[in-house]
Enzyme design. Structure first.
Site, PDB file in Angstrom:
ATOM      1  N   SER A 111       0.741  -1.272   0.000  1.00 13.15           N
ATOM      2  CA  SER A 111       0.000   0.000   0.000  1.00 13.15           C
ATOM      3  C   SER A 111       0.765   1.313   0.000  1.00 13.15           C
ATOM      4  O   SER A 111       0.259   2.298  -0.532  1.00 13.15           O
ATOM      5  CB  SER A 111      -0.905   0.048   1.231  1.00 13.15           C
ATOM      6  OG  SER A 111      -1.721  -1.061   1.276  1.00 13.15           O
ATOM      7  N   ALA A 112       1.916   1.366   0.679  1.00  8.70           N
ATOM      8  CA  ALA A 112       2.544   2.681   0.878  1.00  8.70           C
ATOM      9  C   ALA A 112       3.068   3.235  -0.444  1.00  8.70           C
ATOM     10  O   ALA A 112       3.544   2.467  -1.268  1.00  8.70           O
ATOM     11  CB  ALA A 112       3.690   2.569   1.886  1.00  8.70           C
ATOM     12  N   CYS A 136       4.779  -0.379 -12.272  1.00  9.33           N
ATOM     13  CA  CYS A 136       5.206   0.815 -13.016  1.00  9.33           C
ATOM     14  C   CYS A 136       6.458   0.422 -13.799  1.00  9.33           C
ATOM     15  O   CYS A 136       7.456   1.129 -13.801  1.00  9.33           O
ATOM     16  CB  CYS A 136       5.405   2.029 -12.115  1.00  9.33           C
ATOM     17  SG  CYS A 136       6.438   1.756 -10.679  1.00  9.33           S
ATOM     18  N   GLU A 146       1.400  -3.146   4.455  1.00 11.54           N
ATOM     19  CA  GLU A 146       2.676  -2.567   4.032  1.00 11.54           C
ATOM     20  C   GLU A 146       3.790  -3.194   4.862  1.00 11.54           C
ATOM     21  O   GLU A 146       3.820  -3.059   6.081  1.00 11.54           O
ATOM     22  CB  GLU A 146       2.652  -1.035   4.179  1.00 11.54           C
ATOM     23  CG  GLU A 146       3.971  -0.355   3.883  1.00 11.54           C
ATOM     24  CD  GLU A 146       4.645  -0.773   2.575  1.00 11.54           C
ATOM     25  OE1 GLU A 146       4.045  -0.656   1.498  1.00 11.54           O
ATOM     26  OE2 GLU A 146       5.816  -1.239   2.649  1.00 11.54           O
TER      27      GLU A 146
HETATM   28  N1  SAM Z   1       0.374   1.084  -4.044  1.00  8.35           N
HETATM   29  C1  SAM Z   1       1.282   2.149  -3.618  1.00  8.35           C
HETATM   30  C2  SAM Z   1       0.699   3.479  -4.013  1.00  8.35           C
HETATM   31  O1  SAM Z   1      -0.016   3.539  -5.028  1.00  8.35           O
HETATM   32  O2  SAM Z   1       0.916   4.477  -3.325  1.00  8.35           O
HETATM   33  C3  SAM Z   1       2.689   1.929  -4.154  1.00  8.35           C
HETATM   34  C4  SAM Z   1       3.247   0.564  -3.798  1.00  8.35           C
HETATM   35  S1  SAM Z   1       4.981   0.311  -4.110  1.00  8.35           S
HETATM   36  C5  SAM Z   1       5.032   0.008  -5.808  1.00  8.35           C
HETATM   37  C6  SAM Z   1       5.192  -1.282  -3.436  1.00  8.35           C
HETATM   38  C7  SAM Z   1       5.101  -1.335  -1.915  1.00  8.35           C
HETATM   39  O3  SAM Z   1       4.949  -2.708  -1.520  1.00  8.35           O
HETATM   40  C8  SAM Z   1       6.346  -0.855  -1.187  1.00  8.35           C
HETATM   41  O4  SAM Z   1       5.981   0.109  -0.255  1.00  8.35           O
HETATM   42  C9  SAM Z   1       6.888  -2.105  -0.498  1.00  8.35           C
HETATM   43  O5  SAM Z   1       7.483  -1.814   0.750  1.00  8.35           O
HETATM   44  C10 SAM Z   1       5.641  -2.922  -0.324  1.00  8.35           C
HETATM   45  N2  SAM Z   1       5.816  -4.389  -0.248  1.00  8.35           N
HETATM   46  C11 SAM Z   1       6.729  -5.160  -0.888  1.00  8.35           C
HETATM   47  N3  SAM Z   1       6.550  -6.461  -0.605  1.00  8.35           N
HETATM   48  C12 SAM Z   1       5.471  -6.532   0.213  1.00  8.35           C
HETATM   49  C13 SAM Z   1       4.779  -7.613   0.851  1.00  8.35           C
HETATM   50  N4  SAM Z   1       5.176  -8.865   0.682  1.00  8.35           N
HETATM   51  N5  SAM Z   1       3.712  -7.330   1.634  1.00  8.35           N
HETATM   52  C14 SAM Z   1       3.309  -6.031   1.810  1.00  8.35           C
HETATM   53  N6  SAM Z   1       3.938  -4.975   1.252  1.00  8.35           N
HETATM   54  C15 SAM Z   1       4.998  -5.219   0.456  1.00  8.35           C
END
Ligand code: SAM
Length: 346
Positions: free
Chosen positions: A108-109, A263, A139
């Site tokens: 989410s972050a 992306c 997250e």
């Molecule tokens: N969806 C977000 C937005 O639109 O603002 C951007 C997401 S970013 C591409 C990917 C995020 O997934 C990162 O913050 C990363 O820390 C988190 N992440 C990676 N692996 C994960 C997991 N197994 N479970 C939860 N979060 C994860």
């Protein structure tokens, strides 16, 4: 760097947050001095302040670059959110409704898509304050989860969102009682970021980019890739993680809708992941299939840039179901990929 100055060819994308404002209100207040443009090209080529109402994504505006948002009340109060057009595709494509029950945002972050999901739920059901629905926003990175928390609060979506601080989506048990009503999932995992404006598809010795507001999709991590071989290895590792995540989402017992997005412009992370997911035993056992173009929300059905047929192993239905965008192709958006999965019965 090869892509320096690339940002100059892009408009600022502004999503009006339906939880707090409307396009009409923003046109009359924040953007009252902007002149309406006829096309996205006008925004980047004409001098002065112009504004364009996006024809594909509801509540989305493109404006001329150069506005200092730090001082804009609508921005600091969460009425508007700076979010690239392509980054608005996943929540719009998922189109969660009250009948879909709870929603999961797996990665989410900083929260662009979480808050967008909340706004869509609200638009379908304005008596939202006592909404029986919950968005579970996971997250893995606790520090980034704090940014997510701030964004959810500013955007007014706190009451409907439950944040999983430092929670790994892959560790979440799909059969747990807590998630029994989850009907829709949005997966926006870490990726190579090769579609991000200002970044090459094969970055060489880049330092991490300083954050800018339109880069909400960024992971904050830019891995240095020095050779073609390095890139292949990195894409292999990323796509295996992305596929695992998708197969995990297929296991939620009542889920009927999923979107998967990156992306990235690399087909290894995009059509290839979709094809492998559809060929999996779990997809077949649970009846998951691609969300066909003709069944998509109108704005995305009309979006012209689709998946790569060869990368989808010649399957034209899958390729048409996939939605893409490429940097620098005149649409003014970042490089992006999104596909939807559905099933008829649970
Ligand atoms: N969806 C977000 C937005 O639109 O603002 C951007 C997401 S970013 C591409 C990917 C995020 O997934 C990162 O913050 C990363 O820390 C988190 N992440 C990676 N692996 C994960 C997991 N197994 N479970 C939860 N979060 C994860």
């Amino acid at each position: 760097r090869a892509s320096a100055g690339e940002e100059a060819n892009y408009p600022r994308w502004v999503r009006v947050n339906a939880l707090k404002s409307t396009v009409e209100e923003q046109l009359e207040t924040t953007f009252s001095k902007h002149t309406r443009a006829e096309s996205i090209q006008d925004i980047v080529t004409k001098s002065g302040r112009h504004i364009y109402i996006d024809p594909h994504v509801p509540n989305l505006l493109a404006i001329s670059a150069g506005m200092d948002f730090a001082k804009v009340e609508a921005y600091t109060s969460g009425k508007i959110i700076l979010q690239d057009k392509a980054s608005c595709f996943p929540a719009y494509l998922l189109d969660p409704r009250s009948e879909d029950g709870d929603v999961i945002d797996a990665c989410s972050a900083p929260g662009n898509k979480t808050t967008h999901l909340a706004a869509i739920l609200y638009q379908h059901r304005p008596e939202f304050e006592d909404a029986p629905q919950t968005i579970y926003a996971f997250e893995k990175d606790s520090r980034r989860a704090q940014t997510l928390e701030k964004m959810v609060k500013i955007a007014g979506s706190k009451s409907v969102t439950r944040i999983g601080f430092g929670q790994d989506f892959l560790q979440v048990d799909p059969t747990s009682e807590k998630y029994k009503d989850v009907g829709a999932l949005l997966l926006d995992p870490s990726c190579s970021g090769s579609g991000i404006v200002g970044r090459d598809s094969m970055p060489e010795l880049h330092l991490p980019d300083p954050p800018t507001d339109n880069r909400g999709d960024d992971d904050g991590v830019e891995t240095v890739v020095k050779s073609e071989k390095d890139l292949e290895a990195r894409l292999e590792a990323l796509s295996s993680f992305q596929l695992t995540l998708l197969l995990h989402a297929f296991r939620f017992p009542r889920a009927k809708k999923i979107t998967y997005s990156t992306c990235s412009v690399h087909s290894q992370e995009n059509e290839r992941v979709v094809i492998r997911a559809l060929a999996s035993d779990i997809a077949k056992a649970k009846g998951w299939r691609i969300l066909r173009r003709e069944d998509q929300v109108s704005g995305l059905r009309d979006w012209p840039v689709r998946g790569v047929v060869e990368a989808a192993e010649g399957d034209e239905t899958v390729a048409e179901g996939c939605i893409r965008s490429y940097k620098g192709d005149g649409h003014g958006v970042m490089g992006f990929f999104v596909a939807g999965f559905v099933r008829d019965s649970v």
